[in-house]
Design an enzyme around this catalytic site. Sequence first.
Site, PDB file in Angstrom:
ATOM      1  N   THR A  57      11.357 -19.734 -17.646  1.00 54.26           N
ATOM      2  CA  THR A  57      10.623 -19.538 -18.893  1.00 54.26           C
ATOM      3  C   THR A  57       9.597 -20.652 -19.001  1.00 54.26           C
ATOM      4  O   THR A  57       9.947 -21.831 -19.127  1.00 54.26           O
ATOM      5  CB  THR A  57      11.588 -19.561 -20.095  1.00 54.26           C
ATOM      6  OG1 THR A  57      12.488 -18.465 -19.964  1.00 54.26           O
ATOM      7  CG2 THR A  57      10.832 -19.438 -21.412  1.00 54.26           C
ATOM      8  N   LYS A 103       8.260 -12.763 -22.920  1.00 52.18           N
ATOM      9  CA  LYS A 103       9.450 -13.592 -23.129  1.00 52.18           C
ATOM     10  C   LYS A 103       9.255 -14.484 -24.353  1.00 52.18           C
ATOM     11  O   LYS A 103      10.155 -14.670 -25.177  1.00 52.18           O
ATOM     12  CB  LYS A 103       9.708 -14.450 -21.885  1.00 52.18           C
ATOM     13  CG  LYS A 103      10.779 -15.547 -22.043  1.00 52.18           C
ATOM     14  CD  LYS A 103      12.197 -15.070 -21.772  1.00 52.18           C
ATOM     15  CE  LYS A 103      13.240 -16.048 -22.288  1.00 52.18           C
ATOM     16  NZ  LYS A 103      14.090 -16.640 -21.295  1.00 52.18           N
ATOM     17  N   LYS A 110      13.306 -26.366 -25.815  1.00 48.90           N
ATOM     18  CA  LYS A 110      12.256 -26.166 -24.810  1.00 48.90           C
ATOM     19  C   LYS A 110      11.507 -24.853 -25.067  1.00 48.90           C
ATOM     20  O   LYS A 110      10.266 -24.823 -25.058  1.00 48.90           O
ATOM     21  CB  LYS A 110      12.873 -26.149 -23.404  1.00 48.90           C
ATOM     22  CG  LYS A 110      11.880 -25.856 -22.286  1.00 48.90           C
ATOM     23  CD  LYS A 110      12.555 -25.764 -20.938  1.00 48.90           C
ATOM     24  CE  LYS A 110      13.320 -24.473 -20.710  1.00 48.90           C
ATOM     25  NZ  LYS A 110      12.475 -23.282 -20.441  1.00 48.90           N
TER      26      LYS A 110
END
Lengths: 444, 444
Positions: free
Chosen positions: A102, A183, A251
């Site tokens: 990601t 995402k 994150k």
Amino acid sequence: MAVSAKPEIAFIGLGAMGFGMATHLVKQGYAVTGFDVWPPTLERFRAAGGNTASTPAEAVRGRDYVICMVATAAQAQSVLFEGEHPALAALSEGASLLLCSTVPCAYVQNLEAQLVEKGRGDVLLVDSPVSGGATRAADGTLSIMAGGSDKALEKGRFLLQELSDTSKLYIVAGGIGAGSNMKMVHQVLAAVKILATSEGLGFAQHLGLDLGYTYESIQNSNASAWMFGHRGPRILSEFKPIASAIIIILKDAGIITSEALRVGFSTPMTGTAEQVYLSSIGRGYGADDDSSLIRLYTEGLKDSVSVLNEDDKAKKLALVQGLLRGIYLCGTAESLAFAKRCQLDLDQVYDLCINAAGGSKVFETVGPEIIDLFRGKQTVTEAKGESLQDVATQLQEAVAEAQRLKMPLYLGTEASNLIRLALQHTPDQAEPLPRATIAKVWAV
Amino acid sequence: MAVSAKPEIAFIGLGAMGFGMATHLVKQGYAVTGFDVWPPTLERFRAAGGNTASTPAEAVRGRDYVICMVATAAQAQSVLFEGEHPALAALSEGASLLLCSTVPCAYVQNLEAQLVEKGRGDVLLVDSPVSGGATRAADGTLSIMAGGSDKALEKGRFLLQELSDTSKLYIVAGGIGAGSNMKMVHQVLAAVKILATSEGLGFAQHLGLDLGYTYESIQNSNASAWMFGHRGPRILSEFKPIASAIIIILKDAGIITSEALRVGFSTPMTGTAEQVYLSSIGRGYGADDDSSLIRLYTEGLKDSVSVLNEDDKAKKLALVQGLLRGIYLCGTAESLAFAKRCQLDLDQVYDLCINAAGGSKVFETVGPEIIDLFRGKQTVTEAKGESLQDVATQLQEAVAEAQRLKMPLYLGTEASNLIRLALQHTPDQAEPLPRATIAKVWAV
């Protein structure tokens, strides 16, 4: 295809997710050569039937397929281009490179440019972040959002299929960066809902509700959510097992907010969640399971469960539901508005999110209405069923009660203020408005 | 007027503010009878030349002027109407009742209605909250915002004049509730800036800046503010003296956000500050000086001051300034938009705030532009001098740096998202926009 005909795979990054994915490929009969900076993991991988390499270059040399599943963009940059033995130098001509980490859209687009710049435009890059957690990684039933050139997607598709559930492989139009954007907008829902679980159950604790009862009741109501279903039980079991550390969702939140900054899009719900995540880092909680964020709501609280009659219980439970539904409504609008801003296919975003970790009853029901609104199809001025004002009223009762209890409701307060902003800009607030109207705060 | 001709005053509530106000009146030659629930205070008041009473009724009996300076609306309700000896029963016919406590507009309006309902419509109520702190209270140089009927204001005016600075007595049009609304919109600035001081200096500490240097540099720049000037030194002296406890500004923030809820107005900046105040309550910090909120930003931080060259220092200082100025801009807009919503005279609000604790260079310069915008006078499409995008850019550099440092910037993030909302709704973001454009988020 006979087992012997399966191509060799290089797999870089054998963390919780990567290890599961790589061993799944081993089980499917692929010869997988893994690389990780953490030696004990390499040993475990050999025990699971994999081969290992001691540098990224060694892992990829002579292999036509490379999967990169490191934790961050910085790590991807490092294994591919930096150090003494970067993967780049050893990548085969025309190799498939599947970046499953990601990362920000900006990073993977920059990676594509770097490859061209270094004369390796032949590498068939696929931008293919995943979702679903370690168990589904090991089962080969992940959700995968893949973008890239037609050629790259064609060559890499069999591998994406091996790793994903049949119905959960999303080929995202828009080339490199589109998968990461997909995402990212999903993670808006995830980042908001992970904190919402702690906020909702922390509120329940202040209200004197039994958390087990609250958890069950919420999940059997129109305030249910996938994240609540997963984090709730871990709150009940004292934040064990440590399935997803706070730093992981921090994150992802950082990717959302930094991309939002870059493109000039406002993400007040994710921004609020991120600040709370950040505050937990200073407290030394970063490596703890993210369900433990409830501690930020309950500290200083002495009595936890009161003796309540059924009527009181029902009223208090309704406050928690009103809080969660208000938060989810604003999270849904922020996610879909960001998806629109990123020019993603909104139907695909919806289909992905209802079946993934970001899903909830609120998303499922209000998502289509918001998508219609964005398409200008919203011609009804009257709300069908529950109105935005109804959601606001219930949310505000929760916010007012928390004020009396002297506890913070970070997301609830933010959501309440956003809904009021939406209402302030509506000429006739007295008319019931569709819930989807909230999305006008982000996009007109 | 001879000393002997001065009327007797009843003074209820001898806390930090009330004690100073009451003893100031004693020094001016008034016979003041004080009441407080805390006996040692009564003793101190007698030592300062005052008389004391043992119940609210005893304090007010036979006196034509009653000042109430308790801490909360609940306390005012209690001394006036509740208990065995409430003030109400003993209030003289046509007595002046000056409520100087900071209470919600809704409360003081309800108080007026209660008096009528109980057959005491003769009482000349003045809604007159004060600002300025304990020193100015004792000097009789407070800022006072007074609303009420003409008759009540006429009768009470000499007392308001005794307690306030000549230029800082504001007679607020709009009757009972208007004074409290005026105080409330001022407290939007105060609530945001108290936390902003800790956020700015906490950020400076993470950046490795010396706090003394930072404090001086900020106050000599266009990022200066009254609150920063008062809280900054207390941060440097380890949160001593305890001049204003966190629970005090939390109470005022609660008045703002609950009134905002009641009237359907959005207060995202105050709401964000309030959540951080609330989080400090759970930590047991409530009674500490509000300058100690910096602890919520610096915990877990090890090194505090780095060796920086002048160039680095200047760059880092600019980040702190950009943060503060972005926060102050949004605080200014929220305050003035709320003032507009409360139908206050915006010129008077401006005049009050530039001379009071909520003031700042940003408020001073952008306030008139926002007021012009609200009056439809804003016809310039191009920003004169600094644009909203300039403010956004500088703020966003700070927010991005804090993200790298893994520290929260609650207000900075909120402000950054609000500015982006304003820009998202602007057709041509590429043109420089006046800073005042931010106010469109609250009011169109």
